[in-house]
Design a protein around this motif. Structure first.
Motif, PDB file in Angstrom:
ATOM      1  N   PHE C 205      51.956 -27.263  50.491  1.00  0.00           N
ATOM      2  CA  PHE C 205      50.497 -27.147  50.610  1.00  0.00           C
ATOM      3  C   PHE C 205      50.030 -25.740  50.270  1.00  0.00           C
ATOM      4  CE2 PHE C 205      51.154 -30.728  53.691  1.00  0.00           C
ATOM      5  CZ  PHE C 205      50.591 -31.668  52.865  1.00  0.00           C
ATOM      6  N   LYS C 208      48.469 -25.242  46.823  1.00  0.00           N
ATOM      7  CA  LYS C 208      47.054 -25.524  46.641  1.00  0.00           C
ATOM      8  C   LYS C 208      46.211 -24.542  47.424  1.00  0.00           C
ATOM      9  CE  LYS C 208      46.017 -28.312  44.286  1.00  0.00           C
ATOM     10  NZ  LYS C 208      46.847 -29.282  43.905  1.00  0.00           N
ATOM     11  N   GLY C 241      44.514 -27.810  50.736  1.00  0.00           N
ATOM     12  CA  GLY C 241      45.823 -27.237  51.064  1.00  0.00           C
ATOM     13  C   GLY C 241      45.853 -26.787  52.513  1.00  0.00           C
TER      14      GLY C 241
END
Lengths: 499, 296, 617, 231
Positions: C205, C208, C241
């Motif tokens: 994550f 992002k 994210g």
């Protein structure tokens, strides 16, 4: 149920008949492949419900029951591969309608039909020697089709393919000889039933010979030297079939022989290593490739490596992922090659990246089809490739090989890199001077055939259920060795008193 | 409540006058150290009055005019959030961190105004000021964190309360290193040598002030007057225990006086050197202090 | 609803799908129709989103969806800011229908990502969201855009690979693909795998969320993506994210608390590592932002820095920290969208984002300037705007939890904000007007109206932070996390101190009145030409001197040793090495020599012989 | 050089491996289940007295169909690749002698007949479709060698080839339709040792003979045209 034998008989009779059509009118020839594969696709769809049942049935030939006669062992696993082959073949055959075949055209169409027929035969047969015969049919027509344009590179590529392929088939034959010599039977189910009684050294030897022999067609690592040359030199529709049908048939044979005949997990798991190596070799070779045809060829090697990896993980989940990936890879690569063929029409035959720069700005629909193929190959939703790659990675991990899954993921980074570069070249704002406004030929028919493949990709991506069910029963069928043996030669074993 | 509001109105005026006197004293003291005679201590008050009575001031635009306004406003609001002479005015409504951010409003507004003046000298001055700020802010924060951890609170009143009961309770003793670091930072915050690069009259013609004249300059003088009190006041509150109104101003002047002494005898760093200096020695001192606090 | 017997979830999907397709098809006919269709789609979607029932499961492929407070919050951000950005898009009729198609698809994927309640649905939507961004960055642009998009897609694939791998581990160990099942089963997982899965998820994550060292795609992608879309990319999509990190860190690990892990200052070591990564990200990125010459890159690095704050808040993991991080996610979404939109307007009018070529635009675009100040105040965290309470909470949490060194880094980063923010606003709006821009006009209505729309929550939540705190408290409660409960509409109180936003605002206006009073006491002023400046007699006629290039060069010189530390160098080395190996494989292995291929075959057989003999015999 | 030695070593390893594997197969024992079955049951099940033929055409008839296809493919592939290349390489040769030319004319018919005999009697005597077809092709080969400028009609060859191939498959499909199994013997076994016995075996052998004959003839023609005679 319609007889699956028609999948072979009808194209065969049509293949033999091509010259007769040509005698009536030269233009009729090109419809023969379409008729053949149209019919076959129809048959496959009639047979599909059966493929969902996980049962394998034996289709007896010449009324002689196995293990004495030859039989087709039609099960979900084989039918799944037959489906891939037929869909690709249908799209390609349709594409052929507007394709100027290399002369002699009648021989081209015959070879074309026989190539598909051979692959179909390979995935349906239940007899090891028959498998070899179909392998020969497939590979010989493939050699001829590779070299058929008669240019220098084509002849060279054909020669390389012939050299490796024929050596490979010889090894397969040797392997069959070893098995027949010790077990006295050629029926795969029968062999599978008896193989535990065979001298293990012989089994190993046969396994090696089979891996090497079928590995050539399945584009396995050190045996795939022919791939880039052949993919570059062969006519585009043939290339679509090479990756969509031939490679898949080789893969099927590998899986069938290793899982059903040999059945030793240790040997099957060798595929993990070879798969990883094949995948890395393919992806790495594609990374810096500027010719899109060769790039796709290397990418095909990479994808085949990934599928092999899944088959090597020896578990129902990973095999599930593997068969799904085989499906999407077959369809997607065929789509990409067909579109590439049309792209080349707009550049005067060039397929390198610089010549195709900015193609997307001039021909949005074509590039959209290409992008669908690329995105599906990369495993992005909502395309079929997403589900297959997801299933494959998760399957390999669930079956206990996280390291290999991680390596596979690393290899996909490379894949993403060159495909993204490819897309950015195609959608570049700068136009290549080689691009022409209109192609010399009407592109409606290629458009329809590529759209057909793209529609399959999107449809499967959006409604993957049937796809999942097919893949599920296919993978279970492959792993269910006992069921395979029983359903083919159960009656014989009973008559022998359960020996 | 009413008393508070009256105090809030009265106090800024008081602080402005005291601040201007501080500035006048500073000129006087510096002159004496330089062996000059110097202006009278109320000279700056006269200056401000003169500046405000000036007519016909060059004006580069709305933001240019708003710059000094925001500068004064920002300093006044900071002032209101600092307890002066142990009188909590608004500081219950915001702690040290709030104050640190309120303190920035004034320079920021001024910087925006300077920007519209379109004089590159001004912009260079701001760039220098900001660079310097990046330098000393780290030191200041290291020290402030040490204080907050030591006191277990970020509230001014709580920190002052803990320092009641004589000189021995002042935080300057347990937090000597932090206080030292803060004092070094204060030199730059007050804009005294060797950290007066943003002004640097000889290089960039007084930098930010270059385009400002008349009442604008007068407002900037007022801003500076308040700023001296606020900035020294923070030190007084954090380390010297606050104190009643008179004591508070005495302490504050003492802090200012130390800065003046250094200012009077120092040359000017290059801006890069100044920045580097702050990120090395005072920061190291502050960090040692912080680690000691954190461990104990 | 609407007379159609459809589940709201299906309806929502249908709205997005049909909206995207219709916009694409009809967008070819009229220049403005595509934007209006986008707005209609988003409005419908927002309506349905606000009326979603709790749970929904799709039979085939079996996907599970549902809504909770957290997805509600991020969903509102996505849809709200998406609509505002779409409104600003009215001023960009030149963008192709492809873009709108991808944009709607992207928002749809983001919304369903937030709604997904099982791993497959999550990953599906995650990938869809990822590649539509790629398509939008790529757009129909040149070589630079292609490079940026490629870089983005590779990083996105790396992130997705981490996520997929972690998901597979979770699914394997807990035998469930549903979040609820995983949360329930995670305590049975071997602790090594548990840690690995969560670390992988966070790393995935983080791509992002633009957390270092996974951030290298960000400046390029932000610089090259269509300008109004960059606002959405930075403002909203990076928050997805953050959403993922929240799920991974709190929803998954909160349940098992990593019991065997050592704790530092009451925070378990995992959180400590996260806090350090976040603080270093915030610090490093803000220093890099200072030296950018292009405004978009400056804001891009600023985004990385601000997202580092959020991760830092998560890492602290206390009640205040979580609330602060979520608050900062909201506030960053708002002010960064605003700033990027302003920049988009500037680029639209002037055609460049190179700060040395801009300047003095305050005279031509006063509205843009005002909102640039508003956005900047929020970015810098000046009280009265939303930027302050969020940062303040993070600081309070850090000091309260004893994160001394990271706190210093974070403070330094927020000081650096002033540097690059001033540079941004000065180089573009202040200083001298560039000769090329004498005839520049104010941005068109859709753009400046979108500024106003975003500024409303910036001030509203800045003065009444309690409204947001209420939502964060509910989220924390929902996931069994510690919550900040000591707040009113305007005041937040922590164990360290308190902050009353409204009082600060009122006092500021009073002080401002005082300043104005001083202004009016003084004499009249005379408006002068901008070249009429004091140059100490060095030039007898006006010279154009816009101090825009290498604004902080003296600082850059001092920071050189720090700038030399670059994770990008490692990546470049890896890339170079991969290229080298790739060439070797392509030219060396696939050499085209048939003899060599036969050689390989022979060697292969021998290898197989030995390999299998070792296995079997 | 080193490469070659290394290659030799590799091959040695492979040979040793294969040899040692094969050595472990007991030879000459009655392990071949299927073979034994064929020997025991041929006449009873197929009516063919030639066991080899029955194995080739019935028990493994499908393989034979495949092999016919492979042969067909080889011919087609070669034809396809040689197509258009014919005129490129010309070699001069001495003309055949008169005896050659006259003799082949007479032998041609005999050879054709013999070939036909061989493939028609495949189920009774050694031989069958493949040798028969080759003998037929040999007849044409003689003409190619001896007769200057002799050509067979390309269309004719194609026609025969196609028809023969199609007939083979058609017989198979007929089996599917009539007795429910592809290539199934729908004619019954008949009386062994009679010409009209063994069901579809003779029919298939005839088609194979024709097909192989025409294919190899065509192939020969394709290859022949690279030469030209001295005048």
């Amino acid at each position: 149920m319609v007889s699956p034998i028609l999948l072979i008989a009808v194209p065969l009779i049509l293949a033999f008949s091509v010259p007769l059509w040509g005698l009536i009118h030269k233009k009729l020839e090109k419809f023969v492949p379409l008729i053949a594969f149209g019919f076959n696709t129809y048959l496959i769809f009639r047979l599909l419900p059966f493929a969902l049942t996980e049962r394998t049935i034996s289709v007896v030939i010449a009324n002689i029951k196995p293990p004495f006669g030859i039989n087709l062992a039609v099960g979900p696993f084989g039918l799944f591969f037959a489906l891939i082959i037929q869909l690709v073949a249908l799209a390609t055959a349709f594409y052929l309608l507007s394709y100027d075949p290399p002369e002699p055209s009648d021989k081209f169409y015959m070879l074309f039909i026989l190539l598909v027929l051979g692959s179909t035969g390979m995935v349906l047969t239940g007899d090891i020697f028959n498998l070899f015969v179909f392998l020969e049919i497939t590979s010989i027509s493939a050699y001829a089709l590779t070299a058929i344009t008669k240019t220098g590179p084509a002849a060279e590529a054909g020669f390389k393919y012939l050299l490796l392929g024929s050596l490979g088939s010889t090894l397969v034959l040797l392997g069959i000889a070893l098995i027949y010599g010790s077990l006295g039977t050629l029926n795969m189910a029968h062999i599978a039933h008896r193989i535990s009684g065979m001298d293990s050294r012989l089994v190993v030897a046969a396994a090696i010979l089979f891996i090497v022999g079928f590995g050539v067609e399945a584009e396995m690592l050190p045996l795939n030297g022919w791939v880039p040359d052949a993919y570059q030199a062969a006519p585009i529709p043939v290339v679509a079939l090479l990756s969509g049908a031939v490679a898949k048939a080789g893969l099927y044979a590998l899986a069938r022989v290793l899982y059903t005949l040999i059945g030793m997990p240790n040997i099957i798991m060798l595929l993990l290593t070879f798969g990883i190596l094949t995948m890395f070799a393919g992806e790495l070779a594609a990374l810096r490739q500027n010719d899109i045809r060769r790039l796709l060829a290397y990418s095909s090697i990479g994808q085949m490596g990934m599928i092999m990896l899944a088959f090597g993980a020896f578990g129902v989940n990973s095999v599930f992922g593997g068969v799904l990936q085989a499906f999407t890879h077959g369809i997607t690569k065929a789509l990409l090659f067909l579109v590439l063929g049309v792209m080349a029409l707009h550049t005067g035959g060039a397929t390198d990246m610089e010549s195709l720069r900015g193609f997307g700005r001039k021909f949005p629909y074509w590039s959209m089809l290409f992008a669908v193929g690329v995105l599906s190959t990369l495993g992005l939703p909502p395309f079929a490739g997403f589900w297959s790659k997801l299933a494959l990675i998760i399957g390999v991990i669930i079956d206990g090989h996280p390291t290999y899954a991680a390596l596979a993921l690393i290899a996909t980074f490379i894949e993403v890199f060159y495909f993204a570069r490819l897309l950015s070249v195609i959608y570049s704002s700068k136009l290549s001077p080689k691009l022409v406004e209109r192609s010399i030929r009407n592109t409606t028919i290629p458009l329809l055939s590529a759209t057909f493949l793209a529609a399959i990709i999107i449809a499967v991506g959006l409604y993957p259920n049937v796809f999942f069910d097919l893949g599920d029963s296919a993978s279970r069928a492959l792993l269910n060795r006992a069921h395979y043996i029983f359903s083919i030669i159960g009656h014989y074993l009973q008559s022998m008193g359960g020996v | 409540m009413t008393g508070q509001i009256l105090w809030a109105i009265f106090m800024p005026i008081l602080v402005i006058i005291i601040g201007l006197i501080y500035m006048g004293l500073a000129r006087k003291i510096t002159a004496r150290i330089h062996n000059r005679y110097g202006p009278p201590f109320y000279q700056n008050i006269i200056d401000v009055i003169k500046l405000f009575s000036k007519k016909d001031v060059a004006n580069h635009g709305v933001m240019f005019s708003l710059g000094p306004v925001i500068a004064v406003a920002g300093m006044v609001i900071s002032l209101l959030f600092i307890p002066i002479g142990n009188r909590p005015l608004l500081s219950f409504n915001g702690d040290i961190i709030v104050l640190l951010y309120l303190l920035v409003i004034a320079p920021l507004g001024m910087a925006l105004g300077v920007g519209e003046g379109a004089n590159p000298n001004g912009a260079i001055g701001i760039a220098r000021a900001l660079t310097l700020m990046l330098g000393y802010e780290v030191v200041l924060v290291i020290a402030a964190v040490a204080v907050m951890i030591h006191a277990g609170s970020a509230s001014f009143m709580e920190i002052i309360r803990q320092q009641q009961g004589g000189v021995a309770h002042w935080f300057i003793w347990p937090l000597f290193l932090s206080a030292l670091a803060t004092d070094i930072a204060l030199q730059a915050i007050l804009g005294e040598k060797p950290f007066d690069q943003p002004i640097a009259p000889h290089e960039i013609a007084s930098g930010p002030m270059v385009e400002y004249g008349g009442k604008f300059l007068g407002m900037l003088q007022i801003y500076h007057a308040i700023a001296i009190i606020v900035e020294t006041g923070i030190f007084v509150n954090l380390f010297l225990g606050g104190g009643s109104l008179v004591w508070w101003f005495v302490k504050s002047f003492a802090v200012f006086f130390v800065a003046l002494l250094i200012n009077a005898v120092m040359p000017r760093f290059r801006i890069g050197q100044a920045f580097k200096f702050y990120w090395t020695y005072p920061a190291a001192i502050g960090l040692v202090g912080l680690i000691i606090v954190a461990i104990t | 609803m609407f007379g159609i017997n459809m589940n709201p979830y299906e309806l929502l999907a249908a709205v997005f799908g049909l909206g995207a397709i219709l916009t694409y098809l009809l967008g070819h006919f009229d220049r403005h129709l595509k934007t209006w269709l986008t707005l209609i789609t988003l409005a419908l979607a927002t309506y349905i989103f606000l009326h979603l029932p709790n749970e929904y499961s799709l039979e085939s492929p079996s996907l599970l969806f549902g809504i909770d407070k957290l997805s509600w919050l991020f969903g509102i951000l996505t849809l709200g800011l998406g609509t505002i950005v779409a409104f600003a898009l009215l001023a960009y009729p030149e963008l192709s229908p492809n873009f709108y198609f991808m944009f709607i698809l992207n928002i749809g994927a983001s919304i369903f990502l937030l709604l997904s309640r099982d791993l497959v649905a999550f990953f599906l939507m995650w990938e869809l969201m990822s590649w539509t961004i790629f398509a939008m960055i790529l757009g129909d642009g040149g070589a630079e855009r292609g490079r940026a998009a490629t870089k983005y897609l590779v990083w996105s694939a790396i992130g997705a690979a981490f996520i997929l791998f972690a998901f597979a581990i979770l699914a394997k160990s807990t035998n469930s693909f549903e979040w609820s099942g995983i949360v329930a089963g995670i305590s049975q997982m071997p602790s090594g795998w548990r840690v690995a899965a969560i670390a992988l998820l966070i790393a995935g994550f983080a791509v992002k969320a633009a957390i270092m060292p996974m951030h290298t795609w960000v400046p390029d992608a932000y610089a090259e993506s269509p300008h109004p879309f960059t606002a959405f990319l930075s403002g909203v999509l990076s928050k997805l994210g953050i959403y993922g990190i929240f799920l991974a860190f709190f929803v998954l690990s909160a349940r098992f608390e990593l019991v065997n892990m050592p704790k530092i200052f009451g925070t378990h070591i995992f959180g400590y590592i996260l806090a350090w990564i976040g603080a270093l990200t915030a610090f490093g990125a803000s220093l890099i932002a200072i030296k950018q010459e292009h405004a978009k890159r400056l804001l891009a690095w600023s985004s990385i820095s601000q997202l580092g704050y959020i991760l830092f808040g998560f890492g602290i993991g206390s009640a205040i920290g979580i609330a602060g991080a979520l608050f900062h996610a909201v506030s960053h979404a708002l002010f960064k969208t605003l700033l990027f939109l302003i920049l988009a307007g500037v680029i639209k009018r002037t055609g460049t984002d190179r700060m040395a070529e801009l300047g003095g635009l305050i005279k031509k675009m006063p509205l843009s300037f005002i909102f640039a100040v508003v956005g900047g105040l929020a970015l810098a965290g000046i009280p009265m705007t939303i930027g302050f309470p969020s940062k303040w909470l993070i600081y309070e949490a850090a000091i309260h939890q004893g994160f001394i060194f990271t706190t210093v880094l974070i403070f330094a980063a927020s000081t650096a904000v002033f540097l690059y923010y001033y540079r941004f606003v000065f180089s573009i709006f202040l200083g001298e007007l560039h000769a090329n821009h004498q005839d520049v006009k104010e941005v068109p209505f859709p753009i400046w109206f979108s500024y106003i729309l975003i500024s409303i929550p910036i001030f509203w939540l800045g003065l009444f932070p309690g409204k947001a705190m209420q939502i964060f408290a509910e989220i924390a409660e929902q996931f069994d996390l510690p919550a900040v409960t000591n707040f009113t509409a305007t005041t937040i109180t922590t164990p360290l101190g308190s902050f009353n936003a409204l009082i600060v605002g009122l006092v500021f206006f009073a002080s401002f009145a005082f300043g104005l009073l001083l202004y009016f006491i003084g004499g009249r002023t005379r408006k002068v030409h901008q070249y009429d400046t004091f140059l100490a007699g060095e030039a007898d006629e006006p010279v154009k001197l816009h101090y825009g290039q290498r604004f902080f060069y003296f600082l850059e010189r001092e920071l050189k040793p720090l700038y030399r530390i670059s994770v990008e160098k490692i990546y470049q080395f890896v890339a170079e090495f991969t290229r080298f190996v790739a060439d070797q494989v392509r030219k060396g292995f696939f050499c085209g020599n048939a003899q060599a291929y036969l050689y390989y075959m022979t060697i292969f057989i021998v290898i197989l012989v030995f390999a299998i003999w070792r296995i079997k015999l | 050089m080193i490469r070659n030695i290394f290659a030799l070593l590799l091959i040695l390893v492979i040979s040793v491996f294969l040899a040692s594997s094969i050595a472990s197969i007991p030879f000459g024992t009655e392990k071949t289940t299927v073979g034994k079955y064929y020997l025991d049951k041929t006449i009873e099940e197929t009516g063919s007295v030639n066991t080899v033929t029955s194995v080739v055409v019935l028990y493994r008839g499908f393989d034979t169909l495949g092999e016919v296809t492979v042969l067909f493919l080889a011919a087609t592939g070669l034809g396809a690749i040689l197509f258009g290349l014919r005129e490129k390489r010309k070699r001069k040769k001495e003309r055949p002698s008169l005896i050659m030319r006259t003799g082949t004319r007479y032998l041609f018919t005999a050879a054709l007949l013999f070939g036909a005999y061989v493939f028609v009697h495949g189920h009774l005597t050694p031989g069958g479709g493949f040798p028969g077809g080759v003998i037929v092709a040999t007849a044409f080969l003689m003409l190619f060698l001896a007769q200057e400028g002799f050509r067979v009609s390309e269309k004719g060859v194609k026609f025969v080839e196609a028809l023969a191939g199609m007939t083979y498959v058609a017989i198979g499909i007929a089996g599917l339709l009539l007795v429910g199994s592809f290539l199934g013997n729908f004619l019954g076994t008949g009386i062994p040792n009679k010409l009209a016995s063994a069901g579809i075996i003779p029919l298939i052998y005839i088609t194979i003979g024709l097909k192989v004959g025409s294919e190899i003839t065509g192939l020969l023609q394709n290859m022949r045209e690279t030469t030209e005679y001295e005048s």
